[in-house]
Design a protein around this motif. Structure first.
Motif, PDB file in Angstrom:
ATOM      1  N   MET A   1    -120.494-107.667  13.313  1.00 11.56           N
ATOM      2  CA  MET A   1    -121.537-106.723  13.806  1.00 11.56           C
ATOM      3  C   MET A   1    -120.955-105.243  14.392  1.00 11.56           C
ATOM      4  N   ASN A   2    -121.491-104.200  13.716  1.00 16.08           N
ATOM      5  CA  ASN A   2    -120.969-102.773  13.865  1.00 16.08           C
ATOM      6  C   ASN A   2    -121.924-102.257  14.684  1.00 16.08           C
ATOM      7  N   TRP A   3    -121.334-102.163  15.972  1.00 24.44           N
ATOM      8  CA  TRP A   3    -122.465-101.737  17.142  1.00 24.44           C
ATOM      9  C   TRP A   3    -122.065-100.199  17.048  1.00 24.44           C
ATOM     10  N   GLN A   4    -122.324 -99.387  16.108  1.00 23.36           N
ATOM     11  CA  GLN A   4    -122.141 -97.973  16.205  1.00 23.36           C
ATOM     12  C   GLN A   4    -123.407 -97.287  15.113  1.00 23.36           C
ATOM     13  N   GLY A   5    -123.590 -96.112  15.577  1.00 23.85           N
ATOM     14  CA  GLY A   5    -124.689 -95.482  14.716  1.00 23.85           C
ATOM     15  C   GLY A   5    -125.857 -95.261  15.600  1.00 23.85           C
ATOM     16  N   VAL A   6    -127.272 -95.055  14.944  1.00 22.37           N
ATOM     17  CA  VAL A   6    -128.332 -94.995  15.491  1.00 22.37           C
ATOM     18  C   VAL A   6    -129.183 -96.273  15.227  1.00 22.37           C
ATOM     19  N   PHE A   7    -129.631 -96.863  16.382  1.00 21.84           N
ATOM     20  CA  PHE A   7    -130.578 -97.983  16.350  1.00 21.84           C
ATOM     21  C   PHE A   7    -131.805 -97.984  16.868  1.00 21.84           C
ATOM     22  N   PRO A   8    -132.931 -97.949  16.058  1.00 26.94           N
ATOM     23  CA  PRO A   8    -134.109 -97.354  16.457  1.00 26.94           C
ATOM     24  C   PRO A   8    -134.862 -98.730  17.391  1.00 26.94           C
ATOM     25  N   ALA A   9    -135.316 -98.535  18.380  1.00 29.43           N
ATOM     26  CA  ALA A   9    -136.163 -99.558  19.114  1.00 29.43           C
ATOM     27  C   ALA A   9    -137.509 -99.468  18.592  1.00 29.43           C
ATOM     28  N   VAL A  10    -137.845-100.048  17.578  1.00 29.60           N
ATOM     29  CA  VAL A  10    -139.070 -99.704  16.785  1.00 29.60           C
ATOM     30  C   VAL A  10    -140.250-100.245  17.561  1.00 29.60           C
ATOM     31  N   THR A  11    -141.421 -99.422  17.477  1.00 29.98           N
ATOM     32  CA  THR A  11    -142.761 -99.961  17.869  1.00 29.98           C
ATOM     33  C   THR A  11    -143.258-100.900  17.021  1.00 29.98           C
ATOM     34  N   THR A  12    -144.177-101.683  17.566  1.00 29.37           N
ATOM     35  CA  THR A  12    -144.829-102.857  17.003  1.00 29.37           C
ATOM     36  C   THR A  12    -146.291-102.125  16.393  1.00 29.37           C
ATOM     37  N   LYS A  13    -146.630-102.136  15.177  1.00 26.01           N
ATOM     38  CA  LYS A  13    -147.904-101.490  14.938  1.00 26.01           C
ATOM     39  C   LYS A  13    -149.193-102.502  14.832  1.00 26.01           C
ATOM     40  N   PHE A  14    -150.145-102.040  15.435  1.00 29.71           N
ATOM     41  CA  PHE A  14    -151.402-102.790  15.447  1.00 29.71           C
ATOM     42  C   PHE A  14    -152.572-102.133  14.748  1.00 29.71           C
ATOM     43  N   HIS A  15    -153.416-102.710  14.149  1.00 28.53           N
ATOM     44  CA  HIS A  15    -154.697-102.190  13.935  1.00 28.53           C
ATOM     45  C   HIS A  15    -155.506-101.728  15.055  1.00 28.53           C
TER      46      HIS A  15
END
Length: 296
Positions: A1-15
């Protein structure tokens, strides 16, 4: 695992009716991958994990792992009150094909030093997945201290720290104490450039959900030593990044996703979509950002 760079904490999409919107979710994932992010984090605060059912978390994780198909690591956040539940999700994450875990201290109960360390060790020893400890005493009321991290060096798979203490000097403090034993990822959007300059290895980002290219550009420019170019983007970005440090960050960032065309504003109760003067204020911040959006 390369813990470097940009890691988005993404949203969960809903209808609008509250059901998962996987089509829009993957449209956003495509935008993240195209921008060059280094990993995807599921099930954090922005992911509204606390209002997802177990079945929905499993669906979201398995389908994301399948969709990304190894292009970048998929990291599952664990925020549980019971140790046994945290261990369950660590085991389930491995089964579903996740590449790593982001792990918060025990939720709801204010654990002491011994209890926090025991909790983290119990989860780490239950899996061989790499782990990033999420250290956010401002929002979650438990500070993971340097002394705790000293004890956690015994767990080889605890490899990284999401640094959200709001203390920029903590990056230097941790590097002085541990060298490269732990990778440090900034977890507060409004401190990202500052912490990257001080040697942080990555950025667990929020506004990246709506502005992936700009987020990746700031990270890359700082790491290339092009501080003036990075600063020009970062100064434009700051009013938007400040949306990440408000209790309604989910609603604010989802509105930004909608206005940039890679998401929707729908949230799940008890959160409600923005209305009235608050909505106008946040829309204006986002629209000003879009009007002056830099070319990257």
């Amino acid at each position: 695992m390369n813990w470097q760079g940009v890691f988005p904490a993404v949203t969960t999409k809903f209808h609008q009716n509250g059901n998962l919107d996987m089509e829009m979710f993957f449209k956003n994932i495509d935008a993240q991958l195209e921008a060059g992010v280094n990993g995807i984090i599921l099930g954090g605060t922005l992911g509204e994990s606390s209002v997802l059912s177990q079945e929905e978390k499993i669906k979201l994780t398995t389908e994301t792992v399948d969709y990304i198909n190894g292009k970048v690591p998929v990291v599952l956040n664990i925020a549980e009150g019971a140790t046994q539940d945290a261990i369950f999700w660590a085991e389930k994450a491995k089964e579903m094909g996740a590449s790593g875990l982001m792990l918060l201290p025990p939720m709801r109960y204010s654990a002491d030093h011994r209890e926090v360390v025991t909790y983290f060790k119990a989860v780490a020893n239950s899996t061989d997945l790499p782990i990033m400890i999420y250290n956010n005493p401002v929002d979650y009321k438990t500070l993971v201290t340097i002394q705790m991290f000293e004890e956690l060096t015994a767990c080889e798979n605890i490899q990284a720290i999401k640094e959200s203490t709001r203390d920029i000097s903590n990056v230097t403090r941790m590097k002085n104490r541990f060298g490269d034993r732990y990778k440090i990822l900034c977890g507060v959007d409004t401190l990202a450039m500052e912490e990257l300059v001080m040697g942080a290895d990555g950025w667990v980002a929020g506004l990246v959900c709506a502005f992936p290219k700009e987020t990746v550009a700031v990270f890359n420019l700082v790491k290339e030593g092009k501080y003036e170019e990075a600063l020009e983007i970062y100064r434009w970005f700051l009013p938007l990044l400040e949306l990440d440090i408000h209790p309604k960050l989910v609603q604010y960032i989802k509105l930004a996703e909608q206005l940039t065309g890679i998401g929707t504003e729908w949230v799940r109760a008890p959160r409600l979509t923005l209305v009235g003067e608050e909505r106008i204020k946040i829309e204006n911040i986002i629209k000003r950002g879009l009007e002056n959006r830099p070319v990257v």
